[in-house]
Design an enzyme around this catalytic site. Structure first.
Site, PDB file in Angstrom:
ATOM      1  N   HIS A  46       0.830  -1.204   0.000  1.00 60.15           N
ATOM      2  CA  HIS A  46       0.000   0.000   0.000  1.00 60.15           C
ATOM      3  C   HIS A  46       0.869   1.260   0.000  1.00 60.15           C
ATOM      4  O   HIS A  46       0.634   2.184  -0.793  1.00 60.15           O
ATOM      5  CB  HIS A  46      -0.916  -0.002   1.228  1.00 60.15           C
ATOM      6  CG  HIS A  46      -1.600   1.297   1.469  1.00 60.15           C
ATOM      7  ND1 HIS A  46      -2.785   1.650   0.859  1.00 60.15           N
ATOM      8  CD2 HIS A  46      -1.254   2.359   2.251  1.00 60.15           C
ATOM      9  CE1 HIS A  46      -3.139   2.864   1.255  1.00 60.15           C
ATOM     10  NE2 HIS A  46      -2.229   3.314   2.105  1.00 60.15           N
ATOM     11  N   GLU A  47       1.859   1.298   0.882  1.00 63.06           N
ATOM     12  CA  GLU A  47       2.707   2.496   0.974  1.00 63.06           C
ATOM     13  C   GLU A  47       3.521   2.693  -0.300  1.00 63.06           C
ATOM     14  O   GLU A  47       3.656   3.821  -0.793  1.00 63.06           O
ATOM     15  CB  GLU A  47       3.635   2.384   2.192  1.00 63.06           C
ATOM     16  CG  GLU A  47       2.921   2.291   3.530  1.00 63.06           C
ATOM     17  CD  GLU A  47       2.004   3.478   3.813  1.00 63.06           C
ATOM     18  OE1 GLU A  47       2.250   4.567   3.258  1.00 63.06           O
ATOM     19  OE2 GLU A  47       1.034   3.310   4.569  1.00 63.06           O
ATOM     20  N   HIS A  77       1.470   4.301  -3.060  1.00 62.73           N
ATOM     21  CA  HIS A  77       1.395   5.767  -3.023  1.00 62.73           C
ATOM     22  C   HIS A  77       2.539   6.395  -3.818  1.00 62.73           C
ATOM     23  O   HIS A  77       2.335   7.322  -4.610  1.00 62.73           O
ATOM     24  CB  HIS A  77       1.477   6.267  -1.582  1.00 62.73           C
ATOM     25  CG  HIS A  77       0.181   6.244  -0.837  1.00 62.73           C
ATOM     26  ND1 HIS A  77      -0.967   6.849  -1.307  1.00 62.73           N
ATOM     27  CD2 HIS A  77      -0.143   5.703   0.373  1.00 62.73           C
ATOM     28  CE1 HIS A  77      -1.943   6.681  -0.421  1.00 62.73           C
ATOM     29  NE2 HIS A  77      -1.474   5.989   0.599  1.00 62.73           N
ATOM     30  N   GLU A 111      -5.953   6.978  -1.209  1.00 58.98           N
ATOM     31  CA  GLU A 111      -5.849   5.790  -0.365  1.00 58.98           C
ATOM     32  C   GLU A 111      -6.432   4.571  -1.066  1.00 58.98           C
ATOM     33  O   GLU A 111      -5.861   3.475  -1.017  1.00 58.98           O
ATOM     34  CB  GLU A 111      -6.555   6.028   0.970  1.00 58.98           C
ATOM     35  CG  GLU A 111      -5.904   7.069   1.846  1.00 58.98           C
ATOM     36  CD  GLU A 111      -4.471   6.722   2.209  1.00 58.98           C
ATOM     37  OE1 GLU A 111      -4.182   5.548   2.487  1.00 58.98           O
ATOM     38  OE2 GLU A 111      -3.630   7.642   2.188  1.00 58.98           O
TER      39      GLU A 111
END
Length: 323
Positions: free
Chosen positions: A188-189, A192, A250
């Protein structure tokens, strides 16, 4: 009253702005044109666009500066950056750091493969995976956190390892025996950074600041109360738009992370349970979703369940049957 009428004032926004309305309208049109002319494709999110005025080189430079500053601040607060000194990197510190770096390397390879897949499908990809300076450190801190700054600068805090591990209220090496949930967080990070979300946020904040300055100049000769009302209305509208913008980021990062997860052969089924755990942090107390920069944990878990059939099919095509 001899048929005469008293003048009626609406006291609406147009009445407050008076003749300044046309000047402010011109400024807003200029900002809108600037916004539209800097819309760029979102890497790893086909069909999506976002406002971005930063080059990849600028992103990497800013990411590196911020990364070093954050790690120095953590050390200044007494939180050890594990293996910052490679000569003394041994024992548990080495094991945790190597585990995080192994996950990172697998997700990098998956990102490069996904990038090439999108190119074959006809999408324009800027090649961020090859340009980023991928760096991974573990910070010994109770804060349940992880991040990836523009340029591929990743930090994982030991405080998140129990949440991604066996979830028994303690952080031990047992928490990295199964790293599937930790891979969900890191994916997920990294998502980004791959999608240039940090650059888009910085670009949007700069544009909002320009808009606020222009508006302040336009209403500079108003009385203090009217000026405050106009600027406050602008701030509320901008904040609402920015929150929605952040929630979209997100969701994009969740989907990109899931795509990386299955290509790196980590179990995608761990994702919904992880976000359910995240929702329990702090006793589940949080602001309403529309007031938050992040979707509610329940929303994120539901999104993963919606994406799961395709994710499992892709995993099994690449990695074998899931038990």
């Amino acid at each position: 009253m001899n048929g005469s009428r008293l003048p009626i004032r609406a006291n609406g926004l147009g009445d407050i702005l008076g003749g300044r309305g046309s000047i402010i309208l011109i400024a807003l049109i200029g900002l809108f044109i600037y916004w539209q002319s800097n819309q760029k494709e979102v890497p790893f999110a086909p069909g999506k666009k976002q406002f971005n005025t930063l080059s990849i080189a600028d992103e990497i430079k800013l990411g590196e500066q911020s990364y070093l500053q954050i790690l120095q601040q953590e050390q200044g607060q007494g939180n050890t950056v594990l293996c910052a000194d490679e000569a003394s990197c041994r024992g548990d510190a080495r094991l945790l750091t190597e585990r995080v770096r192994e996950i990172g390397a697998r997700l990098e390879r998956a990102a490069l493969e996904l990038e090439n897949d999108y190119r074959l499908q006809g999408y324009e990809m800027p090649g961020v995976v090859e340009q980023f300076n991928w760096t991974y450190y573990v910070v010994d801190s109770p804060t349940p956190n992880a991040f990836c700054l523009p340029g591929g600068y990743v930090a994982v805090y030991t405080g998140i390892l129990d949440i991604t591990g066996n979830y028994d209220g303690r952080v031990t090496l047992d928490d990295v025996a199964d790293v599937n949930k930790l891979a969900v967080v890191m994916g997920h990070e990294i998502g980004h950074a791959l999608a240039h979300h940090g650059a888009a946020r910085m670009s949007t904040q700069q544009m909002l600041q320009i808009g606020q300055v222009a508006l302040a100049v336009g209403v500079g000769d108003m009385d203090a109360g009217q000026r405050q009302a106009v600027l406050q209305a602008f701030g509320v509208a901008a904040q609402g738009g920015f929150l929605a913008f952040s929630r979209e980021h997100e969701t994009q990062a969740d989907k990109i992370g899931l795509d990386l997860l299955v290509r790196a052969c980590y179990d995608p089924r761990e994702a919904p349970e992880l976000w359910e755990r995240m929702g329990e942090i702090g006793g589940g107390q949080r602001p309403p979703e529309w007031m938050s920069t992040h979707p509610a944990s329940e929303t994120r878990a539901e999104n993963f369940r919606k994406w799961m059939p395709d994710a499992i099919a892709e995993y099994e095509r690449r990695c074998g049957k899931l038990n």
